[in-house]
Motif scaffolding. Sequence first.
Motif, PDB file in Angstrom:
ATOM      1  N   ALA A 178      96.512 -58.701  73.729  1.00 19.09           N
ATOM      2  CA  ALA A 178      97.585 -57.696  73.702  1.00 19.09           C
ATOM      3  C   ALA A 178      97.257 -56.601  72.701  1.00 19.09           C
ATOM      4  O   ALA A 178      97.460 -55.413  72.967  1.00 19.09           O
ATOM      5  CB  ALA A 178      98.912 -58.369  73.352  1.00 19.09           C
ATOM      6  N   SER A 179      96.740 -56.992  71.543  1.00 14.43           N
ATOM      7  CA  SER A 179      96.346 -56.022  70.523  1.00 14.43           C
ATOM      8  C   SER A 179      95.242 -55.114  71.034  1.00 14.43           C
ATOM      9  O   SER A 179      95.273 -53.893  70.842  1.00 14.43           O
ATOM     10  CB  SER A 179      95.883 -56.756  69.260  1.00 14.43           C
ATOM     11  OG  SER A 179      95.371 -55.844  68.307  1.00 14.43           O
ATOM     12  N   LEU A 180      94.272 -55.697  71.729  1.00 13.95           N
ATOM     13  CA  LEU A 180      93.168 -54.908  72.279  1.00 13.95           C
ATOM     14  C   LEU A 180      93.638 -53.997  73.409  1.00 13.95           C
ATOM     15  O   LEU A 180      93.138 -52.883  73.567  1.00 13.95           O
ATOM     16  CB  LEU A 180      92.066 -55.847  72.771  1.00 13.95           C
ATOM     17  CG  LEU A 180      91.270 -56.555  71.672  1.00 13.95           C
ATOM     18  CD1 LEU A 180      90.470 -57.718  72.252  1.00 13.95           C
ATOM     19  CD2 LEU A 180      90.340 -55.583  70.957  1.00 13.95           C
ATOM     20  N   THR A 181      94.599 -54.458  74.192  1.00 11.29           N
ATOM     21  CA  THR A 181      95.148 -53.623  75.267  1.00 11.29           C
ATOM     22  C   THR A 181      95.856 -52.407  74.681  1.00 11.29           C
ATOM     23  O   THR A 181      95.757 -51.291  75.215  1.00 11.29           O
ATOM     24  CB  THR A 181      96.127 -54.432  76.143  1.00 11.29           C
ATOM     25  OG1 THR A 181      95.438 -55.558  76.699  1.00 11.29           O
ATOM     26  CG2 THR A 181      96.697 -53.585  77.266  1.00 11.29           C
ATOM     27  N   TYR A 182      96.553 -52.621  73.587  1.00 12.26           N
ATOM     28  CA  TYR A 182      97.217 -51.515  72.897  1.00 12.26           C
ATOM     29  C   TYR A 182      96.179 -50.503  72.410  1.00 12.26           C
ATOM     30  O   TYR A 182      96.363 -49.285  72.553  1.00 12.26           O
ATOM     31  CB  TYR A 182      98.029 -52.061  71.721  1.00 12.26           C
ATOM     32  CG  TYR A 182      98.851 -51.029  70.987  1.00 12.26           C
ATOM     33  CD1 TYR A 182     100.050 -50.568  71.525  1.00 12.26           C
ATOM     34  CD2 TYR A 182      98.424 -50.504  69.766  1.00 12.26           C
ATOM     35  CE1 TYR A 182     100.813 -49.616  70.858  1.00 12.26           C
ATOM     36  CE2 TYR A 182      99.175 -49.555  69.101  1.00 12.26           C
ATOM     37  CZ  TYR A 182     100.372 -49.116  69.646  1.00 12.26           C
ATOM     38  OH  TYR A 182     101.123 -48.170  68.991  1.00 12.26           O
ATOM     39  N   MET A 183      95.069 -51.001  71.855  1.00 13.08           N
ATOM     40  CA  MET A 183      93.997 -50.122  71.397  1.00 13.08           C
ATOM     41  C   MET A 183      93.336 -49.394  72.561  1.00 13.08           C
ATOM     42  O   MET A 183      92.974 -48.220  72.444  1.00 13.08           O
ATOM     43  CB  MET A 183      92.941 -50.940  70.641  1.00 13.08           C
ATOM     44  CG  MET A 183      93.423 -51.514  69.321  1.00 13.08           C
ATOM     45  SD  MET A 183      92.137 -52.491  68.507  1.00 13.08           S
ATOM     46  CE  MET A 183      90.917 -51.213  68.165  1.00 13.08           C
ATOM     47  N   LEU A 184      93.202 -50.082  73.679  1.00 14.31           N
ATOM     48  CA  LEU A 184      92.606 -49.465  74.865  1.00 14.31           C
ATOM     49  C   LEU A 184      93.456 -48.300  75.348  1.00 14.31           C
ATOM     50  O   LEU A 184      92.936 -47.226  75.687  1.00 14.31           O
ATOM     51  CB  LEU A 184      92.463 -50.505  75.979  1.00 14.31           C
ATOM     52  CG  LEU A 184      91.836 -50.018  77.289  1.00 14.31           C
ATOM     53  CD1 LEU A 184      90.370 -49.646  77.080  1.00 14.31           C
ATOM     54  CD2 LEU A 184      91.950 -51.101  78.372  1.00 14.31           C
ATOM     55  N   ASN A 185      94.749 -48.488  75.359  1.00  7.60           N
ATOM     56  CA  ASN A 185      95.638 -47.406  75.791  1.00  7.60           C
ATOM     57  C   ASN A 185      95.560 -46.205  74.858  1.00  7.60           C
ATOM     58  O   ASN A 185      95.691 -45.059  75.294  1.00  7.60           O
ATOM     59  CB  ASN A 185      97.076 -47.919  75.871  1.00  7.60           C
ATOM     60  CG  ASN A 185      98.010 -46.918  76.510  1.00  7.60           C
ATOM     61  OD1 ASN A 185      97.821 -46.531  77.657  1.00  7.60           O
ATOM     62  ND2 ASN A 185      99.022 -46.486  75.774  1.00  7.60           N
ATOM     63  N   LEU A 186      95.321 -46.470  73.558  1.00  2.91           N
ATOM     64  CA  LEU A 186      95.177 -45.375  72.578  1.00  2.91           C
ATOM     65  C   LEU A 186      93.776 -44.795  72.549  1.00  2.91           C
ATOM     66  O   LEU A 186      93.488 -43.892  71.751  1.00  2.91           O
ATOM     67  CB  LEU A 186      95.542 -45.895  71.182  1.00  2.91           C
ATOM     68  CG  LEU A 186      96.995 -46.289  70.937  1.00  2.91           C
ATOM     69  CD1 LEU A 186      97.159 -46.837  69.523  1.00  2.91           C
ATOM     70  CD2 LEU A 186      97.920 -45.107  71.169  1.00  2.91           C
ATOM     71  N   LYS A 187      92.876 -45.349  73.403  1.00  2.00           N
ATOM     72  CA  LYS A 187      91.477 -44.909  73.510  1.00  2.00           C
ATOM     73  C   LYS A 187      90.686 -45.167  72.234  1.00  2.00           C
ATOM     74  O   LYS A 187      89.747 -44.441  71.909  1.00  2.00           O
ATOM     75  CB  LYS A 187      91.398 -43.428  73.907  1.00  2.00           C
ATOM     76  CG  LYS A 187      92.063 -43.127  75.245  1.00  2.00           C
ATOM     77  CD  LYS A 187      91.898 -41.666  75.656  1.00  2.00           C
ATOM     78  CE  LYS A 187      92.569 -41.403  76.997  1.00  2.00           C
ATOM     79  NZ  LYS A 187      92.434 -39.991  77.427  1.00  2.00           N
ATOM     80  N   ARG A 188      91.060 -46.230  71.521  1.00  2.15           N
ATOM     81  CA  ARG A 188      90.280 -46.640  70.351  1.00  2.15           C
ATOM     82  C   ARG A 188      89.115 -47.536  70.761  1.00  2.15           C
ATOM     83  O   ARG A 188      88.289 -47.897  69.928  1.00  2.15           O
ATOM     84  CB  ARG A 188      91.186 -47.361  69.353  1.00  2.15           C
ATOM     85  CG  ARG A 188      92.226 -46.439  68.720  1.00  2.15           C
ATOM     86  CD  ARG A 188      93.122 -47.193  67.756  1.00  2.15           C
ATOM     87  NE  ARG A 188      94.139 -46.322  67.185  1.00  2.15           N
ATOM     88  CZ  ARG A 188      95.157 -46.739  66.439  1.00  2.15           C
ATOM     89  NH1 ARG A 188      95.263 -48.038  66.162  1.00  2.15           N
ATOM     90  NH2 ARG A 188      96.043 -45.890  65.972  1.00  2.15           N
ATOM     91  N   LEU A 189      89.081 -47.916  72.015  1.00  8.16           N
ATOM     92  CA  LEU A 189      87.921 -48.560  72.617  1.00  8.16           C
ATOM     93  C   LEU A 189      87.883 -48.113  74.075  1.00  8.16           C
ATOM     94  O   LEU A 189      88.872 -47.596  74.601  1.00  8.16           O
ATOM     95  CB  LEU A 189      87.973 -50.083  72.469  1.00  8.16           C
ATOM     96  CG  LEU A 189      89.230 -50.835  72.895  1.00  8.16           C
ATOM     97  CD1 LEU A 189      89.139 -51.266  74.353  1.00  8.16           C
ATOM     98  CD2 LEU A 189      89.432 -52.059  72.038  1.00  8.16           C
ATOM     99  N   ASP A 190      86.731 -48.302  74.712  1.00 13.67           N
ATOM    100  CA  ASP A 190      86.540 -47.765  76.071  1.00 13.67           C
ATOM    101  C   ASP A 190      86.840 -48.770  77.173  1.00 13.67           C
ATOM    102  O   ASP A 190      87.466 -48.438  78.183  1.00 13.67           O
ATOM    103  CB  ASP A 190      85.100 -47.265  76.237  1.00 13.67           C
ATOM    104  CG  ASP A 190      84.756 -46.156  75.272  1.00 13.67           C
ATOM    105  OD1 ASP A 190      85.553 -45.209  75.161  1.00 13.67           O
ATOM    106  OD2 ASP A 190      83.691 -46.235  74.614  1.00 13.67           O
ATOM    107  N   ILE A 191      86.367 -49.995  76.986  1.00  8.32           N
ATOM    108  CA  ILE A 191      86.545 -51.038  78.009  1.00  8.32           C
ATOM    109  C   ILE A 191      86.955 -52.341  77.330  1.00  8.32           C
ATOM    110  O   ILE A 191      86.594 -52.595  76.179  1.00  8.32           O
ATOM    111  CB  ILE A 191      85.270 -51.252  78.849  1.00  8.32           C
ATOM    112  CG1 ILE A 191      84.064 -51.538  77.948  1.00  8.32           C
ATOM    113  CG2 ILE A 191      85.025 -50.065  79.775  1.00  8.32           C
ATOM    114  CD1 ILE A 191      82.789 -51.862  78.716  1.00  8.32           C
ATOM    115  N   LEU A 192      87.693 -53.150  78.056  1.00  3.55           N
ATOM    116  CA  LEU A 192      88.215 -54.411  77.520  1.00  3.55           C
ATOM    117  C   LEU A 192      87.886 -55.531  78.484  1.00  3.55           C
ATOM    118  O   LEU A 192      88.147 -55.422  79.692  1.00  3.55           O
ATOM    119  CB  LEU A 192      89.725 -54.303  77.318  1.00  3.55           C
ATOM    120  CG  LEU A 192      90.478 -55.566  76.892  1.00  3.55           C
ATOM    121  CD1 LEU A 192      89.923 -56.112  75.576  1.00  3.55           C
ATOM    122  CD2 LEU A 192      91.975 -55.267  76.763  1.00  3.55           C
TER     123      LEU A 192
END
Length: 284
Positions: A178-192
């Motif tokens: 969930a934390s990584l999904t939140y970061m993905l939506n903010l574009k702090r990472l590219d793929i999850l």
Amino acid sequence: MLRAFFCITFYLCVSPLSYAHTINWLTHDFAPYYILNGEYQHQGRDESVISLLEKQLPHVTFNRLVIPSGKVTQELANKSANNCALSLYKNEFRKEFIYFTEQSSTTGLSPSVAMHKKLAQSLEVANGEQVSLHDLLAEKKLTLGVSMSRSYGEQLDTVINTTPDVDIVIRPTRNSLASLTYMLNLKRLDILLGYPSEHYYLAKSMHFDENLTQRSITEAPALSYGYIGCTKNAQGAKNIQLLNEQLKVIKQTEQYHQVLLRWLPAQLKPLLESRIHNTKNAAR
């Protein structure tokens, strides 16, 4: 009269009612497999399969125990208990202390990558098209998000661990995906990296589904199977035999079919159906 009483008593002793007992199901707070609260409470994939089995076995009491996900195999190894768990990976090491069903209890798509829809467009990867994780990391130099200490299968683990200069974001928290999904939506990472149903549930529940999409991976196998595992003792052997037979029954039902599809996005439901169909035909 005494003889009639004896006959009735004998009948009850050999009838299915004599096998009445309790199975302790080890569950954990891990959506979309177990959804313990919120809008979609009790609509998890794995807990729904357990409920289908429960309907088939009215003489057996199903007791659901909520434990941390990391302790499932540890609790199953306790031979003084009478525990079972759904959707486990079956390997030779675990067979040493766990009884497994021959029938799979769940079938799903293998891990996929979630990404922004705009990124998918820029990569020119259409809906339903597979991507190579190695190419995304080595050629496209995309930042990958993964959960700590989680295996994604031998092939994908090898890609992650052997591709040079990989930019990885790792989250060790209990709700890491969930934390990584939140970061993905903010574009702090590219793929999850995760399983398709996980991506879909999190994006939907966090209201990111309009922004995010996912693609299957060429390095992953077509399907991922889970099995029921029970404590390796005398009662566990009986439970496994009983549950294995009931899996054969519920897997022929439309309810079971819909449970497998429930937490997949629309574009991936036909893919799971076709792969299951092809596997069945190949086995004939």
